[in-house]
Design a protein around this motif. Structure first.
Motif, short mmCIF file in Angstrom:
data_model
loop_
_atom_site.label_atom_id
_atom_site.label_comp_id
_atom_site.label_asym_id
_atom_site.label_seq_id
_atom_site.Cartn_x
_atom_site.Cartn_y
_atom_site.Cartn_z
N LEU A 87 8.80 -11.59 -12.87
CA LEU A 87 7.64 -10.76 -12.55
C LEU A 87 6.79 -11.42 -11.47
O LEU A 87 6.27 -10.74 -10.57
N ASP A 88 6.64 -12.75 -11.55
CA ASP A 88 5.89 -13.47 -10.51
C ASP A 88 6.57 -13.32 -9.15
O ASP A 88 5.90 -13.15 -8.12
N ARG A 89 7.89 -13.38 -9.15
CA ARG A 89 8.61 -13.24 -7.88
C ARG A 89 8.39 -11.86 -7.28
O ARG A 89 8.20 -11.72 -6.07
N LEU A 90 8.43 -10.83 -8.12
CA LEU A 90 8.14 -9.48 -7.63
C LEU A 90 6.69 -9.36 -7.16
O LEU A 90 6.40 -8.75 -6.13
N GLY A 91 5.78 -9.95 -7.94
CA GLY A 91 4.37 -9.85 -7.61
C GLY A 91 4.03 -10.51 -6.29
O GLY A 91 3.21 -9.99 -5.51
N ARG A 92 4.66 -11.64 -5.99
CA ARG A 92 4.38 -12.33 -4.73
C ARG A 92 4.83 -11.52 -3.53
O ARG A 92 4.34 -11.72 -2.41
N ALA A 163 -0.24 -8.35 -24.19
CA ALA A 163 0.96 -9.17 -24.00
C ALA A 163 1.39 -9.25 -22.54
O ALA A 163 2.28 -10.06 -22.22
N VAL A 164 0.80 -8.45 -21.66
CA VAL A 164 1.16 -8.53 -20.23
C VAL A 164 0.70 -9.88 -19.70
O VAL A 164 -0.49 -10.21 -19.79
N PRO A 165 1.59 -10.68 -19.13
CA PRO A 165 1.18 -12.01 -18.64
C PRO A 165 0.45 -11.89 -17.31
O PRO A 165 0.58 -10.89 -16.60
N PRO A 166 -0.32 -12.91 -16.95
CA PRO A 166 -0.94 -12.91 -15.61
C PRO A 166 0.14 -13.08 -14.54
O PRO A 166 0.86 -14.07 -14.52
N ILE A 167 0.24 -12.10 -13.67
CA ILE A 167 1.32 -12.05 -12.68
C ILE A 167 0.74 -12.35 -11.30
O ILE A 167 -0.28 -11.77 -10.91
N ARG A 168 1.39 -13.22 -10.59
CA ARG A 168 0.93 -13.59 -9.25
C ARG A 168 1.08 -12.41 -8.30
O ARG A 168 1.94 -11.56 -8.47
N SER A 169 0.26 -12.42 -7.28
CA SER A 169 0.33 -11.38 -6.25
C SER A 169 0.37 -12.04 -4.88
O SER A 169 0.25 -13.27 -4.76
N CYS A 170 0.56 -11.23 -3.85
CA CYS A 170 0.65 -11.78 -2.50
C CYS A 170 -0.69 -12.29 -2.00
O CYS A 170 -0.77 -13.00 -1.00
N TRP A 171 -1.76 -11.93 -2.70
CA TRP A 171 -3.09 -12.45 -2.37
C TRP A 171 -3.97 -12.39 -3.61
O TRP A 171 -3.74 -11.60 -4.51
N GLY A 172 -4.96 -13.26 -3.67
CA GLY A 172 -5.89 -13.25 -4.79
C GLY A 172 -5.35 -13.94 -6.03
O GLY A 172 -4.30 -14.58 -6.02
#
Length: 268
Positions: A87-92, A163-172
């Motif tokens: 999910l982090d990979r998608l979010g980035r 239960a949704v984990p904190p997901i990284r994004s391309c900014w912020g």
């Protein structure tokens, strides 16, 4: 050409998360490698084959060896970390749409007893397990919970959303809250709306006796499709595991594989 059960790209994501392999003992048969055992686990998940009938010609070791690795890796939190990493990979890459999310559940029959099993009111009271999931606007599974089939959907809204984990994004900063949450009439309760409002999520819940059922699928069809994707894994179409941790491991691994399909489609 047939698609491999364990693509190299997926193995590259999983390998760093696995515990270090133990040294091969002196004498006796050689230890099955982690990659071979994972291939056997994926074969059982996709085909529904019983552990004892796992084909030896696949080189995955015995079915009991694969079962033990699945159990140990679940205990070590490998599957949850894998889901979060994908999910982090998608979010980035800005691949997760947090503008709206959808929540729903589906019940499956449970052939054996065990935890998280209850009488299914939609199947003449037969034992069953209910799978609760929340997806983003594209149908990417963000979180999953398992309960007995007799647990009302509305009782699990807060647990699944949290239960949704904190997901990284391309900014912020990492993000875990969608702007809106779509759900069907089973969640039409004041406590559900208040729970979402406290989390700064706009509830988009169908109202019983007011809204027509013909318009409910315009936004929520993605979660129905994702639940159908889970059912395509034959080991998850019916619950055969007596142990809750094994069924949860299969379910979390299936969620990670669905996320991996999105990664392959868009970024590979």
């Amino acid at each position: 050409m047939a698609r491999p059960l364990l693509p190299d790209g997926l193995w590259a994501e999983i390998a760093p998360l696995l515990p270090p392999e133990r040294a091969k003992p002196k004498g006796g048969r050689p230890r099955t490698s982690d990659r071979a055992a994972l291939t056997g686990i994926l074969f059982v998940l996709r085909s529904g084959t019983p552990w004892e009938l796992l084909p030896r010609e696949m080189g995955c070791g015995s079915g009991m060896t694969c079962w033990r690795r699945l159990r140990d890796w679940q205990k070590a939190g490998v599957w949850d970390r894998l889901q979060h990493a994908l999910l982090d990979r998608l979010g980035r890459q800005n691949g997760i749409d947090f503008r709206r999310a959808s929540l729903d559940s589906a019940s499956i029959a449970a052939k054996k007893g065990g935890p998280a099993i209850g009488p299914n009111p939609t199947d003449r009271g037969k034992p069953g397990t209910k799978r609760h999931i929340v997806t983003d606007a594209k149908g990417i599974p963000l979180a999953l919970k398992l309960t007995g089939a007799n647990v009302h959907d509305s009782r699990m809204l807060e647990a699944v959303v949290d239960a949704v984990p904190p997901i990284r994004s391309c900014w912020g900063l990492p993000r875990k809250r969608p702007l809106k949450l779509h759900a069907d009439k089973a969640y039409d309760h004041r406590r559900c709306r208040q729970a979402l409002t406290r989390r700064r999520i706009q509830p988009r819940i169908a109202r019983r006796g007011i809204e027509s059922s013909q318009r409910l699928g315009r936004r929520r069809w993605v979660v129905e499709r994702t639940l159908a994707w889970f059912a395509q894994f034959r080991r998850l179409a019916i619950r055969y595991e007596r142990r809750h941790d094994i069924h949860l491991a299969f379910s979390t691994l299936a969620a990670a594989l669905i996320v991996w399909r999105f990664i392959e489609r868009w970024f590979c």
